[in-house]
Design an enzyme around this catalytic site. Structure first.
Site, PDB file in Angstrom:
ATOM      1  N   PHE A   8      -3.092  -1.772 -12.186  1.00 55.32           N
ATOM      2  CA  PHE A   8      -4.526  -2.280 -12.108  1.00 55.32           C
ATOM      3  C   PHE A   8      -4.664  -3.562 -10.945  1.00 55.32           C
ATOM      4  O   PHE A   8      -5.149  -4.453 -10.973  1.00 55.32           O
ATOM      5  CB  PHE A   8      -5.026  -2.946 -13.311  1.00 55.32           C
ATOM      6  CG  PHE A   8      -6.397  -2.854 -13.603  1.00 55.32           C
ATOM      7  CD1 PHE A   8      -6.998  -1.520 -13.884  1.00 55.32           C
ATOM      8  CD2 PHE A   8      -7.077  -4.056 -13.616  1.00 55.32           C
ATOM      9  CE1 PHE A   8      -8.630  -1.353 -13.795  1.00 55.32           C
ATOM     10  CE2 PHE A   8      -8.606  -4.192 -13.856  1.00 55.32           C
ATOM     11  CZ  PHE A   8      -9.162  -2.668 -14.050  1.00 55.32           C
ATOM     12  N   VAL A  11      -5.623  -1.137  -5.794  1.00 53.06           N
ATOM     13  CA  VAL A  11      -6.162   0.188  -5.847  1.00 53.06           C
ATOM     14  C   VAL A  11      -6.482   0.789  -7.226  1.00 53.06           C
ATOM     15  O   VAL A  11      -7.704   1.429  -7.401  1.00 53.06           O
ATOM     16  CB  VAL A  11      -5.054   1.228  -5.027  1.00 53.06           C
ATOM     17  CG1 VAL A  11      -5.462   2.609  -5.269  1.00 53.06           C
ATOM     18  CG2 VAL A  11      -4.618   0.981  -3.909  1.00 53.06           C
ATOM     19  N   LYS A  88       3.181   6.437  -0.958  1.00 50.54           N
ATOM     20  CA  LYS A  88       3.678   7.525   0.005  1.00 50.54           C
ATOM     21  C   LYS A  88       5.236   7.298  -0.167  1.00 50.54           C
ATOM     22  O   LYS A  88       5.875   8.332   0.321  1.00 50.54           O
ATOM     23  CB  LYS A  88       3.443   7.004   1.431  1.00 50.54           C
ATOM     24  CG  LYS A  88       3.451   5.510   1.914  1.00 50.54           C
ATOM     25  CD  LYS A  88       2.213   4.944   1.475  1.00 50.54           C
ATOM     26  CE  LYS A  88       2.385   3.334   1.898  1.00 50.54           C
ATOM     27  NZ  LYS A  88       1.405   2.378   1.840  1.00 50.54           N
ATOM     28  N   VAL A 115      -1.636   8.713   2.824  1.00 48.02           N
ATOM     29  CA  VAL A 115      -1.703   8.745   4.490  1.00 48.02           C
ATOM     30  C   VAL A 115      -2.953   8.511   4.812  1.00 48.02           C
ATOM     31  O   VAL A 115      -4.138   9.412   4.466  1.00 48.02           O
ATOM     32  CB  VAL A 115      -0.984  10.071   4.938  1.00 48.02           C
ATOM     33  CG1 VAL A 115      -1.087   9.848   6.389  1.00 48.02           C
ATOM     34  CG2 VAL A 115       0.273  10.462   4.325  1.00 48.02           C
ATOM     35  N   GLY A 117      -5.268   6.099   4.127  1.00 50.87           N
ATOM     36  CA  GLY A 117      -6.146   5.343   3.206  1.00 50.87           C
ATOM     37  C   GLY A 117      -7.396   6.384   2.819  1.00 50.87           C
ATOM     38  O   GLY A 117      -7.368   6.961   2.018  1.00 50.87           O
ATOM     39  N   GLY A 170      -4.556  -8.553   3.398  1.00 46.63           N
ATOM     40  CA  GLY A 170      -3.992  -7.353   2.383  1.00 46.63           C
ATOM     41  C   GLY A 170      -3.705  -6.230   2.916  1.00 46.63           C
ATOM     42  O   GLY A 170      -3.664  -5.261   2.149  1.00 46.63           O
ATOM     43  N   ASP A 184       7.089   2.582   6.644  1.00 51.53           N
ATOM     44  CA  ASP A 184       5.829   3.088   6.099  1.00 51.53           C
ATOM     45  C   ASP A 184       5.222   4.261   6.648  1.00 51.53           C
ATOM     46  O   ASP A 184       4.848   5.458   6.396  1.00 51.53           O
ATOM     47  CB  ASP A 184       4.608   1.922   5.995  1.00 51.53           C
ATOM     48  CG  ASP A 184       3.438   2.455   5.496  1.00 51.53           C
ATOM     49  OD1 ASP A 184       3.317   2.286   4.195  1.00 51.53           O
ATOM     50  OD2 ASP A 184       2.352   2.424   6.183  1.00 51.53           O
ATOM     51  N   LYS A 188       4.948   8.263   5.888  1.00 53.72           N
ATOM     52  CA  LYS A 188       3.738   9.054   6.027  1.00 53.72           C
ATOM     53  C   LYS A 188       3.945  10.336   6.829  1.00 53.72           C
ATOM     54  O   LYS A 188       3.289  11.300   6.855  1.00 53.72           O
ATOM     55  CB  LYS A 188       2.530   7.960   6.694  1.00 53.72           C
ATOM     56  CG  LYS A 188       2.265   7.145   5.640  1.00 53.72           C
ATOM     57  CD  LYS A 188       1.454   5.788   6.266  1.00 53.72           C
ATOM     58  CE  LYS A 188       0.715   4.910   5.538  1.00 53.72           C
ATOM     59  NZ  LYS A 188      -0.077   3.835   5.953  1.00 53.72           N
TER      60      LYS A 188
HETATM   61  N1  HSE Z   1       0.838  -1.324   4.730  1.00 54.82           N
HETATM   62  C1  HSE Z   1       0.085   0.028   4.889  1.00 54.82           C
HETATM   63  C2  HSE Z   1      -0.468  -0.324   6.305  1.00 54.82           C
HETATM   64  C3  HSE Z   1      -0.911   0.335   3.692  1.00 54.82           C
HETATM   65  O1  HSE Z   1      -0.681  -1.314   7.008  1.00 54.82           O
HETATM   66  O2  HSE Z   1      -1.012   0.839   6.969  1.00 54.82           O
HETATM   67  C4  HSE Z   1      -1.678   1.434   3.632  1.00 54.82           C
HETATM   68  O3  HSE Z   1      -0.861   2.462   3.692  1.00 54.82           O
END
Ligand code: HSE
Length: 372
Positions: A8, A11, A88, A115, A117, A170, A184, A188
């Site tokens: 919680f 997202v 991911k 992938v 958002g 964030g 990251d 993806k």
């Molecule tokens: N940390 C990732 C970004 C979050 O900056 O794209 C979304 O996947």
């Protein structure tokens, strides 16, 4: 649809808020460590209350991280529940296990928010596959890196300050090294290529180079030559050969990639019918990400449980040749492959992606960027 929501945070809360207004689905239970009161959902710390509840048909995983997300998702699939996740790292790491398990159990398994958002990238890849062969996927998939590179290029902000700001807003992962070192984006592109090509890439052969060593002097070098640096992923298939890598890439001013601002993503597919199509939008954040999680729930309700069936495992061959900007310690190999000098850096003759990344592994303080 009755949903058991795991997590919680950013997202999870967004998913709860969006589903609250819908008649076709309801978050019945939330598993989280915080003390939250929700008027219409039971909040618990015990995941078994979701897994053993036969009235819950769908688990939405919004915890992030590999563990215990993996154990919970696996148990949910084994219990015959659909799973929707925005994680991911989880799906890219356990693709070979979780997708076949979902297929065996006859349940849905979707991860569109993982992938891009809020961009419906993976669901568009799924639609695209219905009428064409996709030859190439990739692009700007990490909002944090784009934010840093854009701040350095347009505003002259220092790397460390730009990263701090991306964290404050964030965008970054819990450990921002995951963003700036390219991990990251690596997750993806593995997911995107697996789904676009209907295969499972050998992950160990997918290469990545990040932006962690870029300096203001590098950016000045690019600006002086009308170039903009972006962190970009590439996945390609041609005649049964697969290539996949992540690396900083230099685009001439005026190209779509060069103009992507702030934390936005720009992801492209090239297919034999559609040719090039690009998708632009918010790559991170509560509501964009939760939007695609809920879209996946609606897709499962309408019978779309998977993007594609689990495909065969394939080897990755990154022998494509590119020219690179390289700033770092000189050695005999680099000297032999140098085509020109750029104020304290060199530009190479065409060299294979795999050879350039092998050189970088031996020079961890260096910075490389491919010429698009
Ligand atoms: N940390 C990732 C970004 C979050 O900056 O794209 C979304 O996947």
């Amino acid at each position: 649809m009755k949903i058991g929501l795991l997590g919680f945070g950013v997202v999870g809360r967004g998913v709860y808020e969006i589903t609250e207004k819908r008649d076709d689905m309801q978050v019945a239970k939330v598993v989280c460590l915080e003390d939250v009161f929700l008027p219409d959902a039971e909040v618990t710390r015990d995941v078994k209350k979701v897994l053993e509840d036969d009235t819950i048909d769908t688990v939405v995983e919004a915890m992030g991280g590999l563990h215990p997300a993996y154990e919970f998702v696996r148990a949910a699939l084994e219990a015959g529940k659909n799973v929707v996740t925005s994680n991911k790292a989880l799906v890219a790491t356990f693709y070979d296990e979780l997708l076949p398990l979902a297929e065996r159990m006859g349940v849905g398994f979707r991860c569109t928010a993982a992938v891009g958002g809020g961009i419906g990238w993976l669901s568009e890849v799924e639609r695209s596959r219905r009428i064409q062969t996709i030859h190439q996927v990739g692009g700007i998939m990490n909002g944090t890196c784009n934010y840093i590179l854009d701040s350095m290029t347009r505003l002259g902000v220092d790397y460390a300050d730009a990263l701090r700001q991306a964290q404050k807003l964030g965008y970054a992962e819990a450990n921002p090294a995951t963003d700036v070192e390219g991990t990251d984006t690596w997750h993806k592109i593995i997911l995107s290529a697996n789904i676009a090509f209907g295969v499972s890439l050998n992950r160990d052969q997918v290469l990545k180079a990040g932006i962690q060593n870029i300096t203001a002097a590098d950016v000045a070098n690019f600006t002086a030559r009308g170039l903009v640096c972006k962190l970009v992923s590439t996945g390609k298939q041609s005649d049964g050969r697969y290539a996949a890598y992540v690396q900083p890439t230099l685009f001439p001013v005026g190209t779509p990639e060069s103009a992507v601002p702030l934390n936005y993503n720009l992801i492209t597919l090239i297919g034999d019918v559609s040719d090039r199509m690009s998708f632009f939008g918010q790559g991170a954040g509560r509501y964009p990400t939760a939007y695609n999680v809920v879209q996946d729930c609606v897709d499962i309700l309408s019978g779309k449980g998977f993007y594609c069936g689990y495909g065969r495992k394939v080897e990755v061959d990154n022998s494509d040749k590119l020219c690179y900007y390289v700033r770092g310690e000189q050695d005999a190999w680099l000297a032999e492959h140098t085509a020109g000098q750029w104020d304290g850096a060199v530009v190479t003759k065409p060299v294979s992606v795999s050879r350039m990344h092998a050189w970088l592994a031996d020079h961890p303080g260096a910075f490389i960027a491919a010429l698009a």
